[in-house]
Design a protein around this motif. Structure first.
Motif, PDB file in Angstrom:
ATOM      1  N   GLY A  17       1.028  -1.098  -0.140  1.00 45.18           N
ATOM      2  CA  GLY A  17      -0.015  -0.185  -0.123  1.00 45.18           C
ATOM      3  C   GLY A  17       0.834   1.265  -0.007  1.00 45.18           C
ATOM      4  O   GLY A  17       2.115   1.136  -0.100  1.00 45.18           O
ATOM      5  N   CYS A  18       0.313   2.277  -0.027  1.00 43.81           N
ATOM      6  CA  CYS A  18       1.084   3.741  -0.002  1.00 43.81           C
ATOM      7  C   CYS A  18       1.023   4.465   1.197  1.00 43.81           C
ATOM      8  O   CYS A  18       1.093   5.827   1.206  1.00 43.81           O
ATOM      9  CB  CYS A  18       0.633   4.364  -1.312  1.00 43.81           C
ATOM     10  SG  CYS A  18      -1.008   4.372  -1.469  1.00 43.81           S
ATOM     11  N   GLY A  19       0.724   4.122   2.361  1.00 42.64           N
ATOM     12  CA  GLY A  19       0.648   4.793   3.349  1.00 42.64           C
ATOM     13  C   GLY A  19      -0.785   5.423   3.695  1.00 42.64           C
ATOM     14  O   GLY A  19      -1.604   5.259   3.033  1.00 42.64           O
ATOM     15  N   LYS A  20      -0.545   6.602   4.567  1.00 40.57           N
ATOM     16  CA  LYS A  20      -1.654   7.578   4.613  1.00 40.57           C
ATOM     17  C   LYS A  20      -2.300   8.427   3.440  1.00 40.57           C
ATOM     18  O   LYS A  20      -3.226   8.374   3.281  1.00 40.57           O
ATOM     19  CB  LYS A  20      -1.069   8.711   5.822  1.00 40.57           C
ATOM     20  CG  LYS A  20      -0.908   7.758   7.186  1.00 40.57           C
ATOM     21  CD  LYS A  20      -0.429   9.037   8.199  1.00 40.57           C
ATOM     22  CE  LYS A  20      -0.211   8.331   9.249  1.00 40.57           C
ATOM     23  NZ  LYS A  20       0.349   9.373  10.551  1.00 40.57           N
ATOM     24  N   ASP A  21      -1.248   8.685   2.672  1.00 47.00           N
ATOM     25  CA  ASP A  21      -1.756   9.359   1.240  1.00 47.00           C
ATOM     26  C   ASP A  21      -1.640   8.364   0.403  1.00 47.00           C
ATOM     27  O   ASP A  21      -0.628   7.943  -0.276  1.00 47.00           O
ATOM     28  CB  ASP A  21      -0.590  10.326   1.205  1.00 47.00           C
ATOM     29  CG  ASP A  21      -1.458  11.394   0.007  1.00 47.00           C
ATOM     30  OD1 ASP A  21      -1.952  11.165  -0.732  1.00 47.00           O
ATOM     31  OD2 ASP A  21      -0.569  12.524   0.074  1.00 47.00           O
ATOM     32  N   SER A  22      -2.863   7.946  -0.220  1.00 52.03           N
ATOM     33  CA  SER A  22      -3.131   7.045  -1.158  1.00 52.03           C
ATOM     34  C   SER A  22      -2.689   7.540  -2.421  1.00 52.03           C
ATOM     35  O   SER A  22      -2.971   6.544  -3.473  1.00 52.03           O
ATOM     36  CB  SER A  22      -4.642   6.523  -1.282  1.00 52.03           C
ATOM     37  OG  SER A  22      -5.384   7.599  -1.399  1.00 52.03           O
ATOM     38  N   ASP A  23      -2.161   8.858  -2.713  1.00 53.31           N
ATOM     39  CA  ASP A  23      -1.923   9.305  -4.065  1.00 53.31           C
ATOM     40  C   ASP A  23      -0.587   9.511  -4.062  1.00 53.31           C
ATOM     41  O   ASP A  23       0.075  10.252  -5.234  1.00 53.31           O
ATOM     42  CB  ASP A  23      -2.757  10.475  -4.364  1.00 53.31           C
ATOM     43  CG  ASP A  23      -4.283  10.338  -4.237  1.00 53.31           C
ATOM     44  OD1 ASP A  23      -4.731   9.329  -5.029  1.00 53.31           O
ATOM     45  OD2 ASP A  23      -4.956  11.350  -3.725  1.00 53.31           O
ATOM     46  N   VAL A  24       0.341   9.051  -3.216  1.00 54.09           N
ATOM     47  CA  VAL A  24       1.735   9.262  -3.211  1.00 54.09           C
ATOM     48  C   VAL A  24       2.568   7.957  -3.148  1.00 54.09           C
ATOM     49  O   VAL A  24       2.241   7.013  -2.520  1.00 54.09           O
ATOM     50  CB  VAL A  24       2.184  10.255  -1.934  1.00 54.09           C
ATOM     51  CG1 VAL A  24       3.736  10.320  -2.124  1.00 54.09           C
ATOM     52  CG2 VAL A  24       1.446  11.600  -2.254  1.00 54.09           C
ATOM     53  N   ILE A  25       3.766   7.753  -3.753  1.00 53.83           N
ATOM     54  CA  ILE A  25       4.730   6.685  -3.866  1.00 53.83           C
ATOM     55  C   ILE A  25       5.886   7.357  -2.974  1.00 53.83           C
ATOM     56  O   ILE A  25       6.514   8.285  -3.710  1.00 53.83           O
ATOM     57  CB  ILE A  25       5.149   6.154  -5.152  1.00 53.83           C
ATOM     58  CG1 ILE A  25       3.586   5.607  -5.607  1.00 53.83           C
ATOM     59  CG2 ILE A  25       6.166   5.152  -5.134  1.00 53.83           C
ATOM     60  CD1 ILE A  25       4.067   4.751  -6.942  1.00 53.83           C
ATOM     61  N   LYS A  26       6.258   6.943  -2.164  1.00 51.15           N
ATOM     62  CA  LYS A  26       7.341   7.533  -1.294  1.00 51.15           C
ATOM     63  C   LYS A  26       8.595   6.516  -1.279  1.00 51.15           C
ATOM     64  O   LYS A  26       8.521   5.538  -1.061  1.00 51.15           O
ATOM     65  CB  LYS A  26       6.871   7.664   0.148  1.00 51.15           C
ATOM     66  CG  LYS A  26       7.970   8.610   0.967  1.00 51.15           C
ATOM     67  CD  LYS A  26       7.672   8.465   2.342  1.00 51.15           C
ATOM     68  CE  LYS A  26       6.416   9.292   2.716  1.00 51.15           C
ATOM     69  NZ  LYS A  26       6.219   9.442   4.090  1.00 51.15           N
ATOM     70  N   ILE A  27       9.680   7.274  -1.753  1.00 62.51           N
ATOM     71  CA  ILE A  27      10.936   6.608  -1.806  1.00 62.51           C
ATOM     72  C   ILE A  27      11.958   7.420  -1.235  1.00 62.51           C
ATOM     73  O   ILE A  27      11.992   8.643  -1.232  1.00 62.51           O
ATOM     74  CB  ILE A  27      11.334   6.619  -3.420  1.00 62.51           C
ATOM     75  CG1 ILE A  27      10.282   5.794  -4.256  1.00 62.51           C
ATOM     76  CG2 ILE A  27      12.830   5.783  -3.719  1.00 62.51           C
ATOM     77  CD1 ILE A  27      10.504   5.802  -5.782  1.00 62.51           C
ATOM     78  N   GLY A  28      12.812   6.514  -0.687  1.00 61.29           N
ATOM     79  CA  GLY A  28      14.014   7.153   0.246  1.00 61.29           C
ATOM     80  C   GLY A  28      15.331   7.156  -0.373  1.00 61.29           C
ATOM     81  O   GLY A  28      15.608   6.410  -1.276  1.00 61.29           O
ATOM     82  N   PHE A  29      16.082   8.051  -0.092  1.00 59.93           N
ATOM     83  CA  PHE A  29      17.477   8.294  -0.679  1.00 59.93           C
ATOM     84  C   PHE A  29      18.480   8.145   0.672  1.00 59.93           C
ATOM     85  O   PHE A  29      18.269   9.100   1.483  1.00 59.93           O
ATOM     86  CB  PHE A  29      17.700   9.480  -1.422  1.00 59.93           C
ATOM     87  CG  PHE A  29      16.793   9.567  -2.604  1.00 59.93           C
ATOM     88  CD1 PHE A  29      17.619   9.081  -3.733  1.00 59.93           C
ATOM     89  CD2 PHE A  29      15.536   9.431  -2.675  1.00 59.93           C
ATOM     90  CE1 PHE A  29      17.119   8.869  -4.851  1.00 59.93           C
ATOM     91  CE2 PHE A  29      15.003   9.571  -4.017  1.00 59.93           C
ATOM     92  CZ  PHE A  29      15.585   9.202  -5.220  1.00 59.93           C
ATOM     93  N   ASN A  30      19.124   7.341   0.573  1.00 54.90           N
ATOM     94  CA  ASN A  30      20.355   7.262   1.795  1.00 54.90           C
ATOM     95  C   ASN A  30      21.756   7.554   1.155  1.00 54.90           C
ATOM     96  O   ASN A  30      22.554   7.084   0.811  1.00 54.90           O
ATOM     97  CB  ASN A  30      20.426   5.802   2.162  1.00 54.90           C
ATOM     98  CG  ASN A  30      21.474   5.504   3.344  1.00 54.90           C
ATOM     99  OD1 ASN A  30      21.897   6.391   3.838  1.00 54.90           O
ATOM    100  ND2 ASN A  30      21.212   4.426   4.096  1.00 54.90           N
ATOM    101  N   LEU A  31      22.102   9.189   1.357  1.00 53.09           N
ATOM    102  CA  LEU A  31      23.233   9.650   0.490  1.00 53.09           C
ATOM    103  C   LEU A  31      24.091  10.206   1.390  1.00 53.09           C
ATOM    104  O   LEU A  31      23.999  10.691   2.565  1.00 53.09           O
ATOM    105  CB  LEU A  31      22.357  10.883  -0.360  1.00 53.09           C
ATOM    106  CG  LEU A  31      21.347  10.294  -1.381  1.00 53.09           C
ATOM    107  CD1 LEU A  31      20.896  11.486  -2.077  1.00 53.09           C
ATOM    108  CD2 LEU A  31      21.774   9.190  -2.178  1.00 53.09           C
ATOM    109  N   GLU A  32      25.405  10.330   0.838  1.00 54.57           N
ATOM    110  CA  GLU A  32      26.340  10.672   1.209  1.00 54.57           C
ATOM    111  C   GLU A  32      26.374  12.394   1.192  1.00 54.57           C
ATOM    112  O   GLU A  32      27.219  13.051   0.312  1.00 54.57           O
ATOM    113  CB  GLU A  32      27.823  10.305   0.768  1.00 54.57           C
ATOM    114  CG  GLU A  32      27.915   8.698   0.952  1.00 54.57           C
ATOM    115  CD  GLU A  32      27.177   8.234  -0.132  1.00 54.57           C
ATOM    116  OE1 GLU A  32      26.301   8.828  -0.978  1.00 54.57           O
ATOM    117  OE2 GLU A  32      27.220   6.832  -0.051  1.00 54.57           O
TER     118      GLU A  32
END
Length: 319
Positions: free
Chosen positions: A24-39
């Motif tokens: 599923g897409c969490g609380k906001d059903s119109d958003v896909i959330k992607i994370g970035f683990n960056l230097e």
């Protein structure tokens, strides 16, 4: 770097869609959330900065068109950035925060193997897809079905570098200088040494010297290497060596083409040669500068042709 990161993001989006469908897409059903683990800070901030810029470009492009279509419905992309400070422990913490607090469906990064190996363990344990743009150490993805890479492996680039030196220069002996605290540098150094001695014989790596990530003075290591008289020196390291050279304030730096422009931009005089240094580039922040420099003669000839100079020369020659 930016082009590679965009390709990585496309792959991540494909992976994220599977997680998205299952989670599923969490609380906001119109958003896909992607994370970035960056230097974004630490030893190699330009690496994380370039990745973030590329991500923002892709997000703006997709969202401006209404979002990413999944199952006939369009979803806006939301990117969450966490700074791993170019540290292994911080990379794990950043990954866990993205997973447990930010509730992302997939993660891009870390880039460097030093951070990607431990962060990959956290993502795999939590069954969250992770793609590293340029961690070449095999341990990043080994036995981790949830962790992926978009670049080649050290067991590939190590032998390629050894073959290149042997064929291009006819080198019979080699030396290696590497960062003992960096998984990328250490792993690639060890693979290169094993491959070189496999091809050229035991003891043909006449120098195998290490330094620390924060070291400023390499004179002791270089003295030993020079005394051994190798035909070729292999230095698997990150771009932040440029800053260390700058800190030393030398009158002149002899370098390869890859580092000439960054040093000149910092006010350091350089003497460079295409033949002096060769590098495998799988994510380089000044790749555009290198291409601009290498293609300058071709563009100059094209400009002269556009201005009619080639026609003028032919006419003068005919007189």
């Amino acid at each position: 770097m930016k082009k590679m990161t965009v390709k990585v993001l496309v792959a991540v989006l494909a992976l994220a869609l599977g997680s998205f469908a299952l989670m599923g897409c969490g609380k906001d059903s119109d958003v896909i959330k992607i994370g970035f683990n960056l230097e974004l800070t630490g030893d190699i901030p330009k690496v994380g900065e370039a990745s973030k810029f590329a991500a923002e470009m892709l997000k703006e492009d997709i969202n401006s068109k209404g979002g990413l279509e999944v199952g006939g419905k369009k979803y806006k992309l939301e990117f969450v950035y966490q700074d791993n400070e170019a540290k292994a422990e911080s990379a794990v913490n950043a990954a866990l925060k993205l997973i447990t607090q930010d509730n992302v469906v997939a993660i891009v990064g870390p880039n460097s193997s030093k951070q990607a190996i431990p962060a990959g363990g956290a993502c795999n344990d939590n069954q969250v897809p992770m793609v590293t743009p340029w961690s070449t150490n095999p341990d990043t993805t080994k036995d981790r079905p949830w962790v992926f890479r978009a670049c080649f492996l050290d067991p590939f680039q190590g032998p390629v570098a050894a073959d290149f030196a042997a064929k291009q220069f006819g080198a019979k002996t080699a030396a290696v200088l590497f960062d003992i605290a960096n998984d990328y540098s250490k792993g690639l150094a060890e693979i290169f040494k094993a491959e070189w001695e496999k091809k050229s014989g035991a003891g043909t790596v006449v120098g195998f010297e290490s330094h620390g990530t924060k070291d400023q003075d390499f004179s002791a290591q270089l003295t030993k290497i020079i005394a051994a008289k190798p035909d070729f020196i292999f230095i698997p390291d990150n771009y932040n060596q440029v800053q260390r050279i700058y800190d030393l304030k030398p009158d002149l730096v002899i370098t390869g083409m890859a580092h000439a422009n960054p040093l000149e931009a910092r006010g350091i005089n350089t003497k460079w040669s295409v033949e002096f240094t060769f590098a495998q580039i799988h994510g380089f922040t000044n790749a555009r500068d290198i291409l601009e420099l290498a293609t300058r003669p071709l563009r100059r000839n094209t400009n002269l042709k556009d201005l009619g100079w080639d026609k003028l020369v032919r006419e003068e020659a005919a007189l």
